[in-house]
Design a protein around this motif. Structure first.
Motif, PDB file in Angstrom:
ATOM      1  N   LEU A 213       3.644  -0.853   3.271  1.00 37.97           N
ATOM      2  CA  LEU A 213       4.146  -1.077   1.918  1.00 37.97           C
ATOM      3  C   LEU A 213       3.627  -2.412   1.379  1.00 37.97           C
ATOM      4  O   LEU A 213       3.846  -3.462   1.972  1.00 37.97           O
ATOM      5  CB  LEU A 213       5.670  -1.072   1.917  1.00 37.97           C
ATOM      6  N   LEU A 214       2.950  -2.348   0.236  1.00 35.46           N
ATOM      7  CA  LEU A 214       2.406  -3.548  -0.385  1.00 35.46           C
ATOM      8  C   LEU A 214       3.258  -4.051  -1.537  1.00 35.46           C
ATOM      9  O   LEU A 214       3.321  -5.256  -1.802  1.00 35.46           O
ATOM     10  CB  LEU A 214       0.984  -3.275  -0.902  1.00 35.46           C
ATOM     11  N   GLU A 233      -7.512   2.225   2.012  1.00 39.68           N
ATOM     12  CA  GLU A 233      -7.201   2.812   0.712  1.00 39.68           C
ATOM     13  C   GLU A 233      -5.836   2.347   0.212  1.00 39.68           C
ATOM     14  O   GLU A 233      -4.944   2.029   0.996  1.00 39.68           O
ATOM     15  CB  GLU A 233      -7.215   4.344   0.819  1.00 39.68           C
ATOM     16  N   ILE A 234      -5.697   2.336  -1.117  1.00 39.43           N
ATOM     17  CA  ILE A 234      -4.429   1.995  -1.758  1.00 39.43           C
ATOM     18  C   ILE A 234      -3.867   3.261  -2.399  1.00 39.43           C
ATOM     19  O   ILE A 234      -4.575   3.965  -3.131  1.00 39.43           O
ATOM     20  CB  ILE A 234      -4.602   0.901  -2.833  1.00 39.43           C
ATOM     21  N   LYS A 235      -2.600   3.565  -2.089  1.00 38.28           N
ATOM     22  CA  LYS A 235      -1.957   4.754  -2.617  1.00 38.28           C
ATOM     23  C   LYS A 235      -0.698   4.344  -3.387  1.00 38.28           C
ATOM     24  O   LYS A 235       0.074   3.510  -2.932  1.00 38.28           O
ATOM     25  CB  LYS A 235      -1.567   5.705  -1.471  1.00 38.28           C
ATOM     26  N   ARG A 249      13.224  -8.158   9.541  1.00 34.63           N
ATOM     27  CA  ARG A 249      12.289  -8.821   8.622  1.00 34.63           C
ATOM     28  C   ARG A 249      11.764  -7.813   7.608  1.00 34.63           C
ATOM     29  O   ARG A 249      10.571  -7.710   7.364  1.00 34.63           O
ATOM     30  CB  ARG A 249      11.161  -9.489   9.399  1.00 34.63           C
ATOM     31  N   SER A 250      12.675  -7.117   6.995  1.00 36.75           N
ATOM     32  CA  SER A 250      12.389  -6.016   6.083  1.00 36.75           C
ATOM     33  C   SER A 250      11.473  -6.416   4.923  1.00 36.75           C
ATOM     34  O   SER A 250      11.752  -7.365   4.180  1.00 36.75           O
ATOM     35  CB  SER A 250      13.703  -5.468   5.522  1.00 36.75           C
ATOM     36  N   THR A 251      10.388  -5.659   4.771  1.00 41.03           N
ATOM     37  CA  THR A 251       9.500  -5.850   3.624  1.00 41.03           C
ATOM     38  C   THR A 251      10.210  -5.457   2.334  1.00 41.03           C
ATOM     39  O   THR A 251      10.076  -6.131   1.309  1.00 41.03           O
ATOM     40  CB  THR A 251       8.228  -5.004   3.792  1.00 41.03           C
ATOM     41  N   VAL A 252      10.968  -4.363   2.379  1.00 42.29           N
ATOM     42  CA  VAL A 252      11.710  -3.916   1.198  1.00 42.29           C
ATOM     43  C   VAL A 252      12.675  -5.000   0.748  1.00 42.29           C
ATOM     44  O   VAL A 252      12.755  -5.334  -0.441  1.00 42.29           O
ATOM     45  CB  VAL A 252      12.460  -2.597   1.479  1.00 42.29           C
TER      46      VAL A 252
END
Length: 481
Positions: A213-214, A233-235, A249-252
């Motif tokens: 997740l970016l 690739e970016i989706k 350490r949640s990215t969300v």
């Protein structure tokens, strides 16, 4: 490791309880008449005094599904995109997979994303103790955990081996105590439980591996846009609801909550974990290694905890107070330094501790500083749109009460039940998913887990103090209550 009994089953919502596991009893006629009479008197006296409160029916276990909320089915439920929100679950650990399974049973459409390339991409070999979730596990379609081990004895020693406390079914039964009917704890490797949950999913709902997740952002139509990196690739995709189940350490969490509002809080200790094979070490002979005994040894500062990991392995957890800087440095030095540290600190402790440390393969050892976070305020959640958190992403806690996985499983089941109940027969799109589902879920989750975070934090202090050496036949965490 496959459990064919669990794999063979497909499940659907129990029609008797609507997937809740409990049904309401009929209100007794006597109570109804009493209320009606009291209401009539109230209305005939110009509504003076307090208005009578309508009687509430009590909940009882649904006999049709035996409280699981699901029943066997010939096919997987078809995802109901008309009535339910489309959910993006970020994180393929215990909590994320459990939510996916609970959604699958209810026909709630979802996609499960995981940044790892595969199931075994990272070392995730520590063990879990299922307490409340040991009962709830059947709600995920798992009748029996194939690799689960029930402990019947728990013992606390000082470093000379003197027993300071003992409890569990074996002692209760021997003493004919009524407490012998208490629920048992079940111990299982994290990957074993994770695999059994994953095996509940069908091929169409398999994990989307290698999705990093970016970015995510709430859109004006109350949906959420997500951006992933898959290889080079970016989706970009959209969802009605995003659930962060991606760990401490949640990215969300980092995208939706300012780290300054609830930063990681160091609990002044390090935990070092190891898994020791017993069959290969024939010199390891002790009544404590019978695959049904959990034991811990302490000196008032350092603490060793050992529990069955499988029928042929034991897991140990060694912890002690240390500065955050030194804990981080030791962790970075790797498994060899961690093993040497534990061995030197425990080499004079009672048998079979030093033999177990010596017999633990270096690659089976890891260590890390212990953190938690201040419990979030439900009002803070209300500002983050169509996004929520569960498990360690929402309420990380120390491992010393064994509650992390338990609460993640309960979070997942609770969220799926609320989505089904509040969206199936109501137009959630009018009020939005936050008003329809998330406010209720987060309030329930935070109320349930706040005490677990608190107790786990206190245990980090108690278990590394003289308190742990008090002679009493009860868990160390109960001493101060």
């Amino acid at each position: 490791m496959e459990n064919q009994e669990n794999i063979a089953k497909k499940w659907q919502i129990c029609p008797e309880c609507n997937g809740q596991g409990r049904v309401r009893q009929k209100i007794k006629r006597k109570k109804k008449l009493y209320y009606e009479k009291a209401l009539e008197i109230y209305e005939n006296t110009d509504q003076k005094g307090e208005k009578p409160i309508p009687p509430k029916s009590h909940l009882k276990i649904c006999e049709n599904c035996n409280a699981s909320g699901i029943i066997p089915s010939e096919n997987y439920p078809i995802p109901d995109t008309e009535h339910f929100p489309k959910i993006a679950i970020i994180g393929g650990g215990i909590g994320g997979v459990a939510l996916a399974v609970a959604c699958l049973h209810r026909g709630i459409p979802f996609t499960l994303y995981e940044k790892d390339e595969s199931f075994n991409a990272r070392m995730q070999g520590y063990g879990l103790t299922l307490q409340q979730a040991n009962v709830a596990i059947k709600a995920f379609g798992i009748k029996k955990l194939k690799d689960g081990i029930v402990s019947t004895r728990h013992v606390v020693h000082n470093i000379e081996g003197k027993i300071l406390g003992e409890w569990g079914k074996r002692k209760w039964l021997a003493n004919n105590e009524k407490t012998a009917t208490r629920r048992s704890n079940m111990h299982i490797a994290r990957q074993s439980l994770r695999l059994e949950l994953l095996q509940q999913l069908d091929e169409k709902n398999a994990v989307k591996w290698n999705h990093q997740l970016l970015d995510l952002k709430n859109l004006t139509d109350k949906t959420v846009e997500l951006k992933f990196k898959i290889n080079d690739e970016i989706k970009t995709t959209k969802a009605d609801l995003v659930v962060g189940a991606d760990g401490i350490r949640s990215t969300v969490r980092n995208f939706i909550i300012d780290e300054k509002l609830s930063p990681l809080r160091y609990l002044d200790c390090i935990v070092i974990l190891g898994i020791c094979p017993l069959k290969k070490n024939k010199t390891l002979k002790s009544e404590l290694l019978d695959s049904e005994t959990v034991f811990q040894t302490a000196n008032g500062v350092e603490r060793m905890y050992m529990m069955p990991y499988s029928s042929t392995e034991i897991m140990w957890q060694f912890s002690y107070p240390i500065s955050e800087e030194l804990a981080l440095n030791l962790s970075r030095e790797g498994s060899k330094a961690l093993k040497n540290d534990v061995f030197e600190r425990t080499k004079s402790w009672h048998s079979p501790i030093s033999d177990i440390i010596s017999g633990t393969p270096q690659e089976n050892i890891s260590g890390y500083p212990v953190y938690d976070r201040v419990v979030l305020n439900s009002d803070l959640f209300k500002k983050i749109g169509s996004v929520t958190l569960l498990g360690d992403a929402a309420h990380p806690m120390s491992p010393f009460k064994g509650q992390g996985a338990n609460q993640a499983l309960l979070d997942a089941l609770s969220l799926a039940k609320i989505i089904y109940k509040n969206c199936k027969y109501k137009n959630w799109r009018e009020d939005g998913i936050r008003t329809s589902v998330l406010n209720q879920f987060e309030k329930e989750m935070l109320e349930r887990t706040a005490i677990k975070v608190k107790d786990s934090r206190e245990a980090a202090t108690i278990l590394h103090s003289e308190t742990v050496l008090i002679e009493t036949n009860q868990p160390r965490g109960n001493i101060l209550k």
